[in-house]
Write a protein that holds these residues in place. Structure first.
Motif, PDB file in Angstrom:
ATOM      1  N   ALA A  39     -42.472 115.175  22.191  1.00 21.70           N
ATOM      2  CA  ALA A  39     -41.264 114.587  21.702  1.00 21.70           C
ATOM      3  C   ALA A  39     -40.601 114.239  23.007  1.00 21.70           C
ATOM      4  CB  ALA A  39     -40.459 115.120  20.879  1.00 21.70           C
ATOM      5  N   GLY A  40     -39.643 113.088  23.188  1.00 18.16           N
ATOM      6  CA  GLY A  40     -38.821 113.165  24.271  1.00 18.16           C
ATOM      7  C   GLY A  40     -37.948 111.941  23.969  1.00 18.16           C
ATOM      8  N   TYR A  41     -37.148 111.407  25.100  1.00 19.45           N
ATOM      9  CA  TYR A  41     -36.308 110.444  24.775  1.00 19.45           C
ATOM     10  C   TYR A  41     -36.397 109.126  25.662  1.00 19.45           C
ATOM     11  CZ  TYR A  41     -33.335 113.637  22.282  1.00 19.45           C
ATOM     12  OH  TYR A  41     -32.997 114.762  21.331  1.00 19.45           O
ATOM     13  N   ARG A  42     -36.386 108.076  25.175  1.00 20.75           N
ATOM     14  CA  ARG A  42     -35.820 107.039  26.168  1.00 20.75           C
ATOM     15  C   ARG A  42     -34.436 106.943  26.651  1.00 20.75           C
ATOM     16  NH1 ARG A  42     -39.325 102.552  26.738  1.00 20.75           N
ATOM     17  NH2 ARG A  42     -41.228 102.369  25.336  1.00 20.75           N
ATOM     18  N   VAL A  43     -34.350 106.687  27.904  1.00 19.28           N
ATOM     19  CA  VAL A  43     -32.741 106.761  28.621  1.00 19.28           C
ATOM     20  C   VAL A  43     -32.513 105.337  28.944  1.00 19.28           C
ATOM     21  CG1 VAL A  43     -31.483 107.612  30.429  1.00 19.28           C
ATOM     22  CG2 VAL A  43     -33.183 108.875  29.681  1.00 19.28           C
ATOM     23  N   ILE A  44     -31.294 104.914  28.095  1.00 15.31           N
ATOM     24  CA  ILE A  44     -30.917 103.552  28.409  1.00 15.31           C
ATOM     25  C   ILE A  44     -29.354 103.600  28.785  1.00 15.31           C
ATOM     26  CG2 ILE A  44     -30.213 101.390  27.014  1.00 15.31           C
ATOM     27  CD1 ILE A  44     -33.436 102.315  26.471  1.00 15.31           C
ATOM     28  N   SER A  45     -29.296 102.934  29.943  1.00 15.45           N
ATOM     29  CA  SER A  45     -27.975 103.036  30.487  1.00 15.45           C
ATOM     30  C   SER A  45     -27.638 101.306  30.833  1.00 15.45           C
ATOM     31  CB  SER A  45     -28.064 103.614  31.846  1.00 15.45           C
ATOM     32  OG  SER A  45     -28.332 104.945  31.922  1.00 15.45           O
ATOM     33  N   ALA A  46     -26.380 101.264  31.371  1.00 10.47           N
ATOM     34  CA  ALA A  46     -26.182  99.907  31.730  1.00 10.47           C
ATOM     35  C   ALA A  46     -26.362  99.570  33.327  1.00 10.47           C
ATOM     36  CB  ALA A  46     -24.333  99.744  31.939  1.00 10.47           C
ATOM     37  N   LEU A  47     -26.765  98.291  33.353  1.00 13.38           N
ATOM     38  CA  LEU A  47     -27.204  98.020  34.829  1.00 13.38           C
ATOM     39  C   LEU A  47     -26.083  96.953  35.196  1.00 13.38           C
ATOM     40  CD1 LEU A  47     -28.983  97.806  37.523  1.00 13.38           C
ATOM     41  CD2 LEU A  47     -30.346  96.243  36.249  1.00 13.38           C
ATOM     42  N   ASP A  48     -25.172  97.155  36.115  1.00  9.30           N
ATOM     43  CA  ASP A  48     -24.138  96.653  36.560  1.00  9.30           C
ATOM     44  C   ASP A  48     -24.388  95.526  37.784  1.00  9.30           C
ATOM     45  OD1 ASP A  48     -21.885  95.154  36.487  1.00  9.30           O
ATOM     46  OD2 ASP A  48     -20.668  96.981  36.294  1.00  9.30           O
ATOM     47  N   THR A  49     -24.519  94.268  37.820  1.00  6.90           N
ATOM     48  CA  THR A  49     -24.734  93.556  39.022  1.00  6.90           C
ATOM     49  C   THR A  49     -23.248  92.978  39.478  1.00  6.90           C
ATOM     50  OG1 THR A  49     -24.723  91.424  37.858  1.00  6.90           O
ATOM     51  CG2 THR A  49     -27.022  92.857  38.105  1.00  6.90           C
ATOM     52  N   ASP A  50     -23.165  92.164  40.417  1.00  9.66           N
ATOM     53  CA  ASP A  50     -21.961  91.675  40.686  1.00  9.66           C
ATOM     54  C   ASP A  50     -21.238  90.571  39.761  1.00  9.66           C
ATOM     55  OD1 ASP A  50     -22.130  92.960  43.116  1.00  9.66           O
ATOM     56  OD2 ASP A  50     -23.043  91.170  44.345  1.00  9.66           O
ATOM     57  N   THR A  51     -22.174  90.104  38.856  1.00 14.26           N
ATOM     58  CA  THR A  51     -21.658  89.083  37.854  1.00 14.26           C
ATOM     59  C   THR A  51     -21.933  89.431  36.344  1.00 14.26           C
ATOM     60  OG1 THR A  51     -23.532  87.830  38.242  1.00 14.26           O
ATOM     61  CG2 THR A  51     -21.836  87.204  39.476  1.00 14.26           C
ATOM     62  N   ARG A  52     -22.861  90.239  36.277  1.00 13.69           N
ATOM     63  CA  ARG A  52     -23.439  90.805  35.063  1.00 13.69           C
ATOM     64  C   ARG A  52     -23.506  92.059  34.701  1.00 13.69           C
ATOM     65  NH1 ARG A  52     -28.015  86.321  33.314  1.00 13.69           N
ATOM     66  NH2 ARG A  52     -27.457  87.044  31.420  1.00 13.69           N
ATOM     67  N   ARG A  53     -23.564  92.535  33.306  1.00  8.51           N
ATOM     68  CA  ARG A  53     -23.799  93.866  32.915  1.00  8.51           C
ATOM     69  C   ARG A  53     -24.677  93.696  31.828  1.00  8.51           C
ATOM     70  NH1 ARG A  53     -20.840  98.893  33.409  1.00  8.51           N
ATOM     71  NH2 ARG A  53     -20.939 100.153  31.509  1.00  8.51           N
ATOM     72  N   VAL A  54     -25.689  94.450  32.211  1.00 11.90           N
ATOM     73  CA  VAL A  54     -27.008  94.365  30.955  1.00 11.90           C
ATOM     74  C   VAL A  54     -27.803  95.719  30.680  1.00 11.90           C
ATOM     75  CG1 VAL A  54     -27.621  92.129  31.582  1.00 11.90           C
ATOM     76  CG2 VAL A  54     -28.976  94.010  32.772  1.00 11.90           C
ATOM     77  N   LEU A  55     -28.232  95.771  29.659  1.00  5.95           N
ATOM     78  CA  LEU A  55     -28.826  97.251  29.231  1.00  5.95           C
ATOM     79  C   LEU A  55     -30.151  97.332  30.304  1.00  5.95           C
ATOM     80  CD1 LEU A  55     -28.630  96.928  25.367  1.00  5.95           C
ATOM     81  CD2 LEU A  55     -27.430  98.320  26.776  1.00  5.95           C
ATOM     82  N   LEU A  56     -30.378  98.703  30.494  1.00  7.30           N
ATOM     83  CA  LEU A  56     -31.709  99.020  31.255  1.00  7.30           C
ATOM     84  C   LEU A  56     -32.007 100.169  30.574  1.00  7.30           C
ATOM     85  CD1 LEU A  56     -33.479  98.893  33.809  1.00  7.30           C
ATOM     86  CD2 LEU A  56     -31.783 100.526  34.978  1.00  7.30           C
ATOM     87  N   ASP A  57     -33.449 100.157  30.215  1.00  8.70           N
ATOM     88  CA  ASP A  57     -34.360 101.098  29.837  1.00  8.70           C
ATOM     89  C   ASP A  57     -35.136 101.673  31.004  1.00  8.70           C
ATOM     90  OD1 ASP A  57     -36.517 102.794  29.009  1.00  8.70           O
ATOM     91  OD2 ASP A  57     -36.943 101.421  26.808  1.00  8.70           O
TER      92      ASP A  57
END
Length: 226
Positions: free
Chosen positions: A87-105
């Motif tokens: 067992a474990g976890y996928r780590v999901i964070s935000a990826l912030d570019t100069d113009t956009r903010r998206v999800l990052l696995d």
């Protein structure tokens, strides 16, 4: 005696023919599915492109991208299991570019491990866009306050991390993360059970033929004895 075996013989031949036909149909579907999976695999491993301005979940599924930005400090944990690891976890964070903010696995950590701090500064993420469909009727609801997620619900994650409902699954980072192992997109999660179905139908055809043969043999033997 001939009449006594005619009807079971007809049913036997018809049943075997139907079951063999179903088996051949599954073999044909297997060939088509393998061709589709090969196309998807080629698409996944294609050279990465910039993140499209307008993202379409169907058209852009598995699209390889390269995006430069900063990884946010906040992270969500999605419960998963790895073969030979547990067992474990996928780590999901935000990826912030100069113009956009998206999800990052970002990848996988063991269930007993703390979430590592992301690399400082700008990094380039190479990965694939994905909209996973992981929620089944038996999947528990995500424990958002406890930060234990049971499915990558893109809309809900985007709301919590204040990003677009767009997920990049990392394949590689320009600055590799210590303690986080990428879990890139591949075709292993796409079901392809046609071979097992074909084997089942062909096995049933063999069983049907054997049972028909035994029944007719008994009828003939009984007729001779009479």
């Amino acid at each position: 005696m001939r009449k006594s075996i005619l009807i079971p013989l007809i049913f036997g031949i018809a049943g075997v023919a139907v079951l063999i036909g179903l088996g051949k149909w599954q073999v044909e579907r297997l060939a088509r599915k393998e061709a589709i999976l090969a196309d998807i695999a080629a698409h996944i491993s294609a050279p990465p492109v910039a993140l499209p301005d307008a993202v379409e979940p169907e058209a852009d599924r598995y699209l390889p991208v390269a995006v430069t930005g900063q990884i946010g400090d906040a992270a969500l944990r999605v419960l998963v299991s790895q073969k030979q690891i547990g067992a474990g976890y996928r780590v999901i964070s935000a990826l912030d570019t100069d113009t956009r903010r998206v999800l990052l696995d970002r990848g996988f950590i063991r269930v007993s491990a703390d979430i590592p701090a992301p690399p400082a500064g700008e990094i380039t993420v190479t990965g694939n866009l994905h909209w996973p469909d992981e929620r089944l009727s038996s999947t528990p609801e995500n424990d958002v306050p406890g930060n234990i997620w049971f499915a990558r619900d893109i809309e809900q994650m985007a709301e919590v991390l204040e990003t677009e409902p767009v997920l990049i699954v990392a394949r590689a980072l320009s600055v590799p993360e210590v303690g986080v192992s990428p879990l890139p997109v591949d075709t292993s999660g796409i079901p392809n059970d046609h071979l097992s179905y074909a084997i089942t139908w062909f096995s049933l055809a063999a069983i049907w033929a054997a049972m028909t043969g035994v029944f007719i043999w008994r009828q003939v033997k009984g007729g001779r004895a009479a």
